[in-house]
Motif scaffolding. Structure first.
Motif, short mmCIF file in Angstrom:
data_model
loop_
_atom_site.label_atom_id
_atom_site.label_comp_id
_atom_site.label_asym_id
_atom_site.label_seq_id
_atom_site.Cartn_x
_atom_site.Cartn_y
_atom_site.Cartn_z
N GLU A 58 57.30 122.64 143.72
CA GLU A 58 57.65 121.67 144.53
C GLU A 58 56.69 121.26 145.61
O GLU A 58 55.91 122.08 146.03
N ILE A 59 56.80 120.00 145.94
CA ILE A 59 55.89 119.47 147.10
C ILE A 59 56.51 119.38 147.95
O ILE A 59 57.24 118.43 148.45
N ALA A 60 55.77 119.91 149.24
CA ALA A 60 56.49 119.80 150.69
C ALA A 60 56.21 118.37 151.39
O ALA A 60 57.23 117.99 151.97
N SER A 61 55.05 117.83 151.23
CA SER A 61 54.95 116.57 151.79
C SER A 61 53.91 115.50 150.77
O SER A 61 53.00 115.95 150.34
N PRO A 62 54.25 114.29 150.60
CA PRO A 62 53.50 113.42 150.19
C PRO A 62 52.22 112.96 150.48
O PRO A 62 51.60 112.22 149.94
N VAL A 63 52.11 113.23 151.90
CA VAL A 63 50.98 112.92 152.36
C VAL A 63 49.58 113.58 152.21
O VAL A 63 49.57 114.68 152.12
N ALA A 64 48.69 112.74 152.08
CA ALA A 64 47.42 113.34 151.77
C ALA A 64 46.29 112.96 152.68
O ALA A 64 45.65 112.07 152.59
N SER A 65 46.13 113.74 153.62
CA SER A 65 44.99 113.47 154.68
C SER A 65 43.57 113.83 154.12
O SER A 65 42.71 113.25 154.69
N ALA A 66 43.52 114.79 153.37
CA ALA A 66 42.36 115.21 152.83
C ALA A 66 42.67 115.22 150.99
O ALA A 66 42.83 116.52 150.58
N PRO A 67 42.60 114.30 150.43
CA PRO A 67 42.80 114.40 148.94
C PRO A 67 41.70 114.84 148.06
O PRO A 67 40.68 114.90 148.82
N GLU A 68 41.93 115.54 147.05
CA GLU A 68 40.98 115.98 145.98
C GLU A 68 40.27 114.66 145.19
O GLU A 68 39.40 114.94 144.96
N PHE A 69 41.15 113.75 145.06
CA PHE A 69 40.55 112.50 144.44
C PHE A 69 40.81 111.33 145.15
O PHE A 69 41.86 111.06 145.85
N VAL A 70 39.89 110.47 145.15
CA VAL A 70 39.92 108.95 145.80
C VAL A 70 39.59 108.08 144.75
O VAL A 70 38.55 108.31 144.19
N ILE A 71 40.39 107.15 144.46
CA ILE A 71 40.03 106.03 143.44
C ILE A 71 39.80 104.78 144.38
O ILE A 71 40.83 104.19 145.01
N ALA A 72 38.72 104.23 144.38
CA ALA A 72 38.20 103.08 145.34
C ALA A 72 38.05 101.90 144.30
O ALA A 72 37.00 101.77 143.67
N MET A 73 39.03 100.98 144.30
CA MET A 73 38.60 99.64 143.46
C MET A 73 37.91 98.53 144.16
O MET A 73 37.50 97.68 143.46
N ASN A 74 37.73 98.71 145.41
CA ASN A 74 36.85 97.52 145.94
C ASN A 74 36.19 97.94 147.33
O ASN A 74 36.29 99.29 147.90
N GLN A 75 35.30 97.31 147.69
CA GLN A 75 34.50 97.68 148.94
C GLN A 75 35.37 98.17 150.36
O GLN A 75 34.84 99.34 150.85
N PRO A 76 36.25 97.31 150.47
CA PRO A 76 37.06 97.79 151.85
C PRO A 76 37.82 99.19 151.60
O PRO A 76 37.74 100.17 152.58
N SER A 77 38.42 99.19 150.49
CA SER A 77 38.67 100.61 150.31
C SER A 77 37.71 101.86 150.20
O SER A 77 38.24 102.95 150.61
N PHE A 78 36.76 101.54 149.58
CA PHE A 78 35.71 102.63 149.62
C PHE A 78 35.26 103.10 150.92
O PHE A 78 35.17 104.17 151.29
N LYS A 79 35.09 101.90 151.90
CA LYS A 79 34.75 102.38 153.39
C LYS A 79 35.81 103.01 154.20
O LYS A 79 35.54 104.07 154.86
N ARG A 80 37.21 102.56 153.78
CA ARG A 80 38.17 103.36 154.52
C ARG A 80 38.54 104.74 154.19
O ARG A 80 38.66 105.51 154.96
N PHE A 81 38.28 104.97 152.81
CA PHE A 81 38.74 106.30 152.10
C PHE A 81 37.67 107.19 151.84
O PHE A 81 37.86 108.58 151.73
#
Length: 176
Positions: A58-81
């Motif tokens: 079971e998962i306690a929280s859906p929030v990911a402050s430090a995820p194992e994976f980030v998928i960035a589809m565009n430049q602003p998302s890359f910069k942000r995440f």
């Protein structure tokens, strides 16, 4: 095992449907899943992202402050995440739209020319599925067969899109 991923891009790139399809594939495999979408008021053309957490418990929280994976589809998302990926994590970026140097040496960067692959397939709008295919290959969180089955559920009202999306998913899977 608890793995969290953030998928981010412009509204209209299919970012939220990527996360939903991933969550459904994990559920088909009997895993615990949370799916947390987030998008701006402008939706299409604005920013959108979602967090998907997959676990065998079971998962306690859906929030990911430090995820194992980030998928960035565009430049602003890359910069942000890019700086949110935990050390040792993986950043998958759409190299068709992202032209930047990675300053971090503590993460793995996987460049996927998702838009170019989608265009070669004759469907530029399937770049999201190309990227999702690459992600499931690299992460090994779900099987390709489960993802294809999940797509059948996601696209049950749009059956004509199933073959196109399956081809894009498989092409992305085979691209890395």
């Amino acid at each position: 095992m608890l793995v969290k991923a953030i998928i981010a891009g412009f509204g209209g790139q299919g970012v939220l449907s990527m996360g939903l399809s991933l969550a459904q594939a994990a559920m088909l495999e009997g895993k615990y899943v949370t799916y947390l979408p987030s998008y701006g008021a402008e939706v299409r053309g604005g920013t959108a992202n979602c967090t998907v957490a997959i676990s065998d418990e079971e998962i306690a929280s859906p929030v990911a402050s430090a995820p194992e994976f980030v998928i960035a589809m565009n430049q602003p998302s890359f910069k942000r995440f890019q700086n949110q990926v935990q050390p040792g994590g993986v950043l998958l970026l759409n190299s068709s739209l992202i032209k930047a140097e990675i300053a971090r040496g503590d993460i793995e960067v996987v460049s996927v020319p998702a838009n170019q692959i989608a265009e070669k397939l004759g469907n530029p709008r399937s770049a999201n599925m190309v990227m999702l295919g690459a992600f499931i290959k690299r992460s090994e969180l779900v099987a390709l067969a489960s993802m294809i089955e999940a797509l059948k559920n996601t696209l049950k009202r749009k059956k004509k899109l199933l073959a196109i999306n399956e081809e894009a998913l498989t092409s992305g899977y085979n691209s890395i």
